[in-house]
Design an enzyme around this catalytic site. Structure first.
Site, PDB file in Angstrom:
ATOM      1  N   HIS A 277      -3.494  -8.862   4.417  1.00 47.73           N
ATOM      2  CA  HIS A 277      -4.941  -8.914   4.614  1.00 47.73           C
ATOM      3  C   HIS A 277      -5.379 -10.377   4.681  1.00 47.73           C
ATOM      4  O   HIS A 277      -4.567 -11.290   4.538  1.00 47.73           O
ATOM      5  CB  HIS A 277      -5.699  -8.153   3.511  1.00 47.73           C
ATOM      6  CG  HIS A 277      -5.321  -8.540   2.120  1.00 47.73           C
ATOM      7  ND1 HIS A 277      -5.230  -7.643   1.083  1.00 47.73           N
ATOM      8  CD2 HIS A 277      -4.993  -9.745   1.577  1.00 47.73           C
ATOM      9  CE1 HIS A 277      -4.880  -8.262  -0.022  1.00 47.73           C
ATOM     10  NE2 HIS A 277      -4.738  -9.536   0.250  1.00 47.73           N
TER      11      HIS A 277
ATOM     12  N   ARG B 282       0.874  -1.166   0.000  1.00 43.94           N
ATOM     13  CA  ARG B 282       0.000   0.000   0.000  1.00 43.94           C
ATOM     14  C   ARG B 282       0.915   1.222   0.000  1.00 43.94           C
ATOM     15  O   ARG B 282       1.933   1.225   0.705  1.00 43.94           O
ATOM     16  CB  ARG B 282      -0.885   0.018   1.244  1.00 43.94           C
ATOM     17  CG  ARG B 282      -1.813  -1.185   1.386  1.00 43.94           C
ATOM     18  CD  ARG B 282      -2.619  -1.092   2.675  1.00 43.94           C
ATOM     19  NE  ARG B 282      -3.513  -2.238   2.835  1.00 43.94           N
ATOM     20  CZ  ARG B 282      -3.217  -3.350   3.500  1.00 43.94           C
ATOM     21  NH1 ARG B 282      -2.021  -3.472   4.087  1.00 43.94           N
ATOM     22  NH2 ARG B 282      -4.085  -4.341   3.593  1.00 43.94           N
TER      23      ARG B 282
ATOM     24  N   ARG C 164      -0.293  -2.954  -6.836  1.00 45.82           N
ATOM     25  CA  ARG C 164      -0.602  -3.922  -5.773  1.00 45.82           C
ATOM     26  C   ARG C 164      -1.487  -5.042  -6.323  1.00 45.82           C
ATOM     27  O   ARG C 164      -1.263  -6.221  -6.040  1.00 45.82           O
ATOM     28  CB  ARG C 164      -1.297  -3.197  -4.621  1.00 45.82           C
ATOM     29  CG  ARG C 164      -1.706  -4.062  -3.451  1.00 45.82           C
ATOM     30  CD  ARG C 164      -2.172  -3.173  -2.307  1.00 45.82           C
ATOM     31  NE  ARG C 164      -2.854  -3.902  -1.250  1.00 45.82           N
ATOM     32  CZ  ARG C 164      -2.256  -4.557  -0.268  1.00 45.82           C
ATOM     33  NH1 ARG C 164      -0.931  -4.614  -0.219  1.00 45.82           N
ATOM     34  NH2 ARG C 164      -2.960  -5.175   0.668  1.00 45.82           N
TER      35      ARG C 164
ATOM     36  N   LYS D 156      -1.906   0.041   8.305  1.00 45.33           N
ATOM     37  CA  LYS D 156      -3.313  -0.365   8.332  1.00 45.33           C
ATOM     38  C   LYS D 156      -3.546  -1.729   8.966  1.00 45.33           C
ATOM     39  O   LYS D 156      -4.441  -1.891   9.797  1.00 45.33           O
ATOM     40  CB  LYS D 156      -3.875  -0.362   6.897  1.00 45.33           C
ATOM     41  CG  LYS D 156      -5.342  -0.751   6.812  1.00 45.33           C
ATOM     42  CD  LYS D 156      -5.835  -0.659   5.385  1.00 45.33           C
ATOM     43  CE  LYS D 156      -7.306  -1.035   5.302  1.00 45.33           C
ATOM     44  NZ  LYS D 156      -7.830  -0.933   3.924  1.00 45.33           N
TER      45      LYS D 156
ATOM     46  N   TYR E  16      -9.266  -9.452  -5.459  1.00 51.24           N
ATOM     47  CA  TYR E  16      -8.388  -9.604  -6.616  1.00 51.24           C
ATOM     48  C   TYR E  16      -8.898 -10.535  -7.710  1.00 51.24           C
ATOM     49  O   TYR E  16      -8.503 -10.392  -8.862  1.00 51.24           O
ATOM     50  CB  TYR E  16      -7.001 -10.040  -6.145  1.00 51.24           C
ATOM     51  CG  TYR E  16      -6.372  -8.984  -5.274  1.00 51.24           C
ATOM     52  CD1 TYR E  16      -6.071  -7.728  -5.796  1.00 51.24           C
ATOM     53  CD2 TYR E  16      -6.137  -9.198  -3.931  1.00 51.24           C
ATOM     54  CE1 TYR E  16      -5.540  -6.731  -5.008  1.00 51.24           C
ATOM     55  CE2 TYR E  16      -5.597  -8.201  -3.129  1.00 51.24           C
ATOM     56  CZ  TYR E  16      -5.299  -6.975  -3.677  1.00 51.24           C
ATOM     57  OH  TYR E  16      -4.781  -5.991  -2.896  1.00 51.24           O
TER      58      TYR E  16
END
Length: 472
Positions: free
Chosen positions: A407, A287, A384, A317, A416
């Site tokens: 994540h 990110r 990404r 994050k 994705y």
């Protein structure tokens, strides 16, 4: 932003370790926020018990209770005007709502009010006035959105541990609530919902609802935003192929040639930092913010970093992790471990106030500006997505790819899988077919070898029999 009043709230969070990862989803972020609210509520209830013990020791005939995020005074009082005296005693137990929030400051206020009410009861001078009838509380509720926005930060961090991550989250909530609402409107559920309804773009409406939800939770405004909770369908993205990524990085050098001579001496080499940033996003699937929040430059340049990992800081994050590269050869090809570029990174960060999230956000937005400046056909976040798709095509397990991107597997697959373009799908299918064809060839060759082995075995048996016959 911090002051003595806020310090006691942050001290109450001292023994809390926030969830290290929110898994990158809205649900994950909500669970993290809920953990912190529950932690603070536990602290408040513990202190509430102490308040009631003090009131009892002082023989005050009033106690304090918590209800739906507010503190109430409980006492036996003369019958309220308009109420029925069902027991015929002329008295009844009431819970008085004085619009006191259930937080550490509210406890102090509630205790003071309890002592004051206790004195009135003891002196038999209690009377039902606007204050105890709750009419003053109703007046206090008539605040505008602008009034509450001025207090938003102060109140928000009474239920959230102050970290770089939570500061960024608050900035997100504050800026969107401010942008999409009318500060002069009363802070009512109806007005806030009307503000959301006036937003045309689906994603803007979704993000505004998330922010306004946090705003309402902070100020205990009852509101139902469930109809806005579903994430909209993603717009199409231009996910670059590996060839396009390799071609894209050369556009920064092209800019150097075409930019002209009228360039400020202080920023003439700044393009090199953004070229380096481009390379890091491509190699690690980071990110953008994960490059600028407390980067571990020493580790990146260290000889001990034999796996060439980038350490993502715990304030990011989804918490800390070590990101592994895909196409490790790009690190050398893009010259990503050149100390010059890392020094430029450190200098760029040092000029920003780390507690001012508008400034950190400005750095990440600068990446997008440079992508447009050098005329790239995709956005920073697309690198990404390209990393995730490349990992899938290379056969990297979903769990490993998701962990590397920071994540959950659910977020990974939901986010994705939808970005597979026709070309990407063709590439994936062709690679799968190639592997299958290779397997078929190996299987056929294995079958031929088995037949040949059987023929040779029979030949050997035949020779053995002939030798035995001759020797007999």
């Amino acid at each position: 932003m911090q002051n003595q009043g806020q310090d006691k709230y942050q001290q109450a969070f001292a023994d809390l370790e926030p969830l290290s990862s929110t898994d990158g989803s809205f649900l994950g972020s909500s669970l993290q926020a809920q953990q912190q609210r529950e932690h603070m509520r536990t602290k408040v209830l513990q202190d509430l018990d102490k308040v009631n013990l003090r009131l009892k020791s002082a023989k005050t005939k009033v106690s304090v209770r918590e209800s739906n995020g507010s503190l109430q005074l409980r006492a036996t009082l003369p019958i309220k005007p308009g109420d029925k005296d069902t027991n015929g005693t002329g008295r009844k137990q009431y819970n008085l709502s004085l619009n006191i929030p259930a937080n550490l400051d509210g406890l102090k206020t509630a205790e003071e009010e309890a002592y004051e009410l206790g004195k009135l009861i003891a002196r038999k001078t209690f009377e039902w006035n606007d204050k105890y009838l709750g009419k003053e509380a109703t007046k206090k509720d008539s605040q505008t959105i602008g009034d509450l926005l001025e207090k938003f930060a102060e109140e928000y961090f009474k239920t959230h541990k102050r970290t770089t991550k939570s500061e960024h989250t608050f900035f997100y909530y504050f800026s969107r609530t401010q942008r999409y609402t009318n500060s002069k409107d009363l802070a009512t559920a109806e007005n806030l919902i009307n503000s959301i309804e006036q937003i045309d773009k689906e994603w803007a409406r979704y993000n505004a609802a998330r922010a306004i939800s946090a705003f309402c939770i902070t100020f205990n405004i009852e509101i139902d935003l469930s109809q806005y909770s579903k994430m909209p369908d993603r717009n199409s993205r231009n996910i670059p192929t590996d060839a396009e990524i390799l071609s894209g990085i050369t556009k920064f050098e092209d800019y150097l040639v075409t930019r002209g001579n009228q360039v400020n001496e202080d920023v003439k080499d700044s393009w090199q930092l953004w070229r380096w940033t481009y390379g890091m996003l491509a190699v690690f699937g980071l990110r953008p913010r994960e490059i600028f929040i407390n980067p571990n430059i020493d580790w990146w340049l260290s000889k001990e970093n034999i796996d060439l990992t980038w350490k993502v800081d715990k304030e990011c994050k989804t918490g800390e992790r070590q990101a592994l590269p895909l196409h490790k050869e790009w690190i050398d090809e893009f010259d990503l471990r050149n100390p010059k570029y890392l020094e430029m990174l450190a200098t760029a960060i040092s000029k920003k106030d780390k507690t001012n999230h508008a400034e950190i956000t400005a750095l990440t937005q600068r990446i997008s500006w440079w992508f447009r400046k050098v005329e790239l056909d995709f956005k920073p976040y697309d690198l990404r997505h390209a990393w995730a798709i490349r990992a899938h095509i290379l056969g990297i397990p979903i769990k490993a790819a998701a962990d590397n991107l920071g994540h959950s597997m659910q977020v990974h697959t939901q986010t994705y899988q939808r970005w597979f373009s026709l070309d990407m799908r063709k590439l994936a299918i062709n690679q799968a077919l190639t592997k299958r064809n290779e397997f078929e060839v190996i299987r056929e060759e294995n079958a031929k070898l088995q037949i040949e082995n059987e023929r040779l075995r029979m030949e050997i048996e035949k020779l053995k029999m002939e030798i035995a016959y001759k020797n007999s």
